[in-house]
Design a protein around this motif. Structure first.
Motif, mmCIF file in Angstrom:
data_model
loop_
_atom_site.group_PDB
_atom_site.id
_atom_site.type_symbol
_atom_site.label_atom_id
_atom_site.label_comp_id
_atom_site.label_asym_id
_atom_site.label_seq_id
_atom_site.Cartn_x
_atom_site.Cartn_y
_atom_site.Cartn_z
ATOM 1 N N THR A 214 -8.603 1.851 -2.383
ATOM 2 C CA THR A 214 -8.382 1.213 -3.685
ATOM 3 C C THR A 214 -8.049 -0.259 -3.504
ATOM 4 O O THR A 214 -8.549 -1.110 -4.232
ATOM 5 C CB THR A 214 -7.256 1.933 -4.447
ATOM 6 N N PHE A 215 -7.226 -0.562 -2.506
ATOM 7 C CA PHE A 215 -6.883 -1.955 -2.212
ATOM 8 C C PHE A 215 -8.145 -2.772 -1.950
ATOM 9 O O PHE A 215 -8.319 -3.860 -2.497
ATOM 10 C CB PHE A 215 -5.946 -2.021 -0.999
ATOM 11 N N LEU B 60 0.919 -4.868 4.465
ATOM 12 C CA LEU B 60 -0.064 -3.874 4.891
ATOM 13 C C LEU B 60 0.419 -3.204 6.175
ATOM 14 O O LEU B 60 0.196 -3.706 7.276
ATOM 15 C CB LEU B 60 -1.416 -4.556 5.121
ATOM 16 N N PRO B 61 1.121 -2.065 6.040
ATOM 17 C CA PRO B 61 1.628 -1.396 7.235
ATOM 18 C C PRO B 61 0.485 -0.804 8.058
ATOM 19 O O PRO B 61 -0.464 -0.260 7.517
ATOM 20 C CB PRO B 61 2.538 -0.299 6.671
ATOM 21 N N LEU B 62 0.609 -0.911 9.358
ATOM 22 C CA LEU B 62 -0.409 -0.373 10.260
ATOM 23 C C LEU B 62 -0.015 0.986 10.814
ATOM 24 O O LEU B 62 -0.780 1.602 11.548
ATOM 25 C CB LEU B 62 -0.665 -1.350 11.409
ATOM 26 N N THR B 63 1.169 1.461 10.471
ATOM 27 C CA THR B 63 1.611 2.792 10.861
ATOM 28 C C THR B 63 1.998 3.561 9.612
ATOM 29 O O THR B 63 2.358 2.975 8.600
ATOM 30 C CB THR B 63 2.825 2.729 11.804
ATOM 31 N N SER B 64 1.909 4.869 9.685
ATOM 32 C CA SER B 64 2.258 5.725 8.563
ATOM 33 C C SER B 64 3.701 6.174 8.680
ATOM 34 O O SER B 64 4.223 6.335 9.774
ATOM 35 C CB SER B 64 1.364 6.964 8.538
ATOM 36 N N THR B 65 4.326 6.415 7.522
ATOM 37 C CA THR B 65 5.642 7.038 7.541
ATOM 38 C C THR B 65 5.438 8.513 7.829
ATOM 39 O O THR B 65 4.326 9.031 7.752
ATOM 40 C CB THR B 65 6.351 6.870 6.185
ATOM 41 N N GLY B 66 6.472 9.227 8.117
ATOM 42 C CA GLY B 66 6.372 10.646 8.449
ATOM 43 C C GLY B 66 5.667 11.444 7.370
ATOM 44 O O GLY B 66 4.791 12.246 7.658
ATOM 45 N N ALA B 67 6.016 11.237 6.102
ATOM 46 C CA ALA B 67 5.411 12.008 5.008
ATOM 47 C C ALA B 67 3.928 11.701 4.880
ATOM 48 O O ALA B 67 3.116 12.606 4.675
ATOM 49 C CB ALA B 67 6.134 11.704 3.695
ATOM 50 N N GLN B 68 3.562 10.427 5.010
ATOM 51 C CA GLN B 68 2.156 10.058 4.912
ATOM 52 C C GLN B 68 1.367 10.648 6.072
ATOM 53 O O GLN B 68 0.264 11.118 5.920
ATOM 54 C CB GLN B 68 2.001 8.534 4.885
ATOM 55 N N ILE C 102 0.871 -1.170 0.000
ATOM 56 C CA ILE C 102 0.000 0.000 0.000
ATOM 57 C C ILE C 102 0.910 1.223 0.000
ATOM 58 O O ILE C 102 1.772 1.354 0.863
ATOM 59 C CB ILE C 102 -0.907 0.039 1.250
ATOM 60 N N GLY C 103 0.737 2.096 -0.972
ATOM 61 C CA GLY C 103 1.542 3.309 -1.047
ATOM 62 C C GLY C 103 2.228 3.435 -2.388
ATOM 63 O O GLY C 103 1.915 2.726 -3.345
ATOM 64 N N SER C 104 3.197 4.320 -2.446
ATOM 65 C CA SER C 104 3.925 4.576 -3.683
ATOM 66 C C SER C 104 4.848 3.410 -4.004
ATOM 67 O O SER C 104 5.387 2.778 -3.099
ATOM 68 C CB SER C 104 4.759 5.848 -3.556
ATOM 69 N N PRO C 105 5.061 3.149 -5.294
ATOM 70 C CA PRO C 105 5.962 2.065 -5.659
ATOM 71 C C PRO C 105 7.390 2.348 -5.193
ATOM 72 O O PRO C 105 7.832 3.487 -5.200
ATOM 73 C CB PRO C 105 5.888 2.014 -7.182
ATOM 74 N N LEU D 85 3.434 -4.956 -6.770
ATOM 75 C CA LEU D 85 2.371 -4.059 -7.197
ATOM 76 C C LEU D 85 2.077 -3.122 -6.036
ATOM 77 O O LEU D 85 1.799 -3.569 -4.926
ATOM 78 C CB LEU D 85 1.115 -4.860 -7.549
ATOM 79 N N ALA D 86 2.165 -1.824 -6.289
ATOM 80 C CA ALA D 86 1.857 -0.828 -5.255
ATOM 81 C C ALA D 86 0.457 -0.281 -5.509
ATOM 82 O O ALA D 86 0.170 0.241 -6.578
ATOM 83 C CB ALA D 86 2.879 0.300 -5.276
ATOM 84 N N ILE D 87 -0.415 -0.449 -4.547
ATOM 85 C CA ILE D 87 -1.776 0.091 -4.597
ATOM 86 C C ILE D 87 -1.768 1.393 -3.808
ATOM 87 O O ILE D 87 -1.284 1.444 -2.680
ATOM 88 C CB ILE D 87 -2.791 -0.899 -3.984
#
Length: 131
Positions: free
Chosen positions: A44-45, A117-125, A9-12, A37-39
Motif C-alpha cells: 500500500t505504501f 520504514l522498519p527493516l525488521t518485524s516485531t514479534g506479532a508481525q 508502516i503498520g498499525s497506528p 500517518l500509518a500505512i
C-alpha cells in the motif's frame, strides 16, 4: 517553518491518545502532536507514494493550484487521472479538497514527509507472516 508529516508502516500508534482526548475534553491546552500517518503495509505504501502521486503533492506545495484541473495542467496529465490520484491521496489524509465555487482546490498542509520504514518485524508481525 517546515511542517512535517510522519509516515510509518503498520498499525497506528495510539499510545497516549485516550489521555490526550481527556485533556482536550477537560479544556486543557494540549501541546501539538506530530501528525503521523500509518500505512498498513509496504504494498500500500508503494501504491500511495508512487512517483505520480509524489509529483502531485510537490506541485500542490510549490504552486498552490486553485483546482484539480489547474493541477493537471501543472503536471501535464489528464484531469480524470489526476482526479483519481487526488481522491486516493485524500482518502489517506495526504491532502484535503476545499470547495472553491464549483472547483475543488487540493491543499497540503505539510511541506516534508518523514518516513519510518522498519527493516525488521516485531514479534506479532513476524508470527502472523509465518502463519
Amino acid at each position: 517553518m517546515t511542517q512535517t508529516l510522519n509516515v510509518t508502516i503498520g498499525s497506528p500508534d495510539r499510545s497516549g491518545l485516550e489521555d490526550r482526548l481527556k485533556a482536550v475534553g477537560a479544556g486543557e491546552d494540549v501541546a501539538p502532536h506530530n501528525p503521523t500517518l500509518a500505512i498498513e503495509d509496504l504494498e500500500t505504501f508503494g501504491r500511495v507514494f508512487r512517483s505520480t502521486n509524489l509529483e502531485l503533492l510537490e506541485a500542490i506545495v510549490e504552486h498552490n493550484p486553485s483546482s484539480i484541473r489547474e493541477l493537471a495542467r501543472l503536471v501535464d496529465q489528464n484531469p480524470p487521472e489526476v482526479l483519481e490520484n487526488v481522491h486516493e491521496l485524500a482518502d489517506y489524509g495526504l491532502l484535503e479538497l476545499e470547495e472553491d465555487g464549483q472547483a475543488k482546490r487540493p491543499v497540503v498542509w505539510y511541506d516534508e514527509i518523514d518516513v519510518n520504514l522498519p527493516l525488521t518485524s516485531t514479534g506479532a508481525q513476524r508470527d502472523a507472516a509465518n502463519a
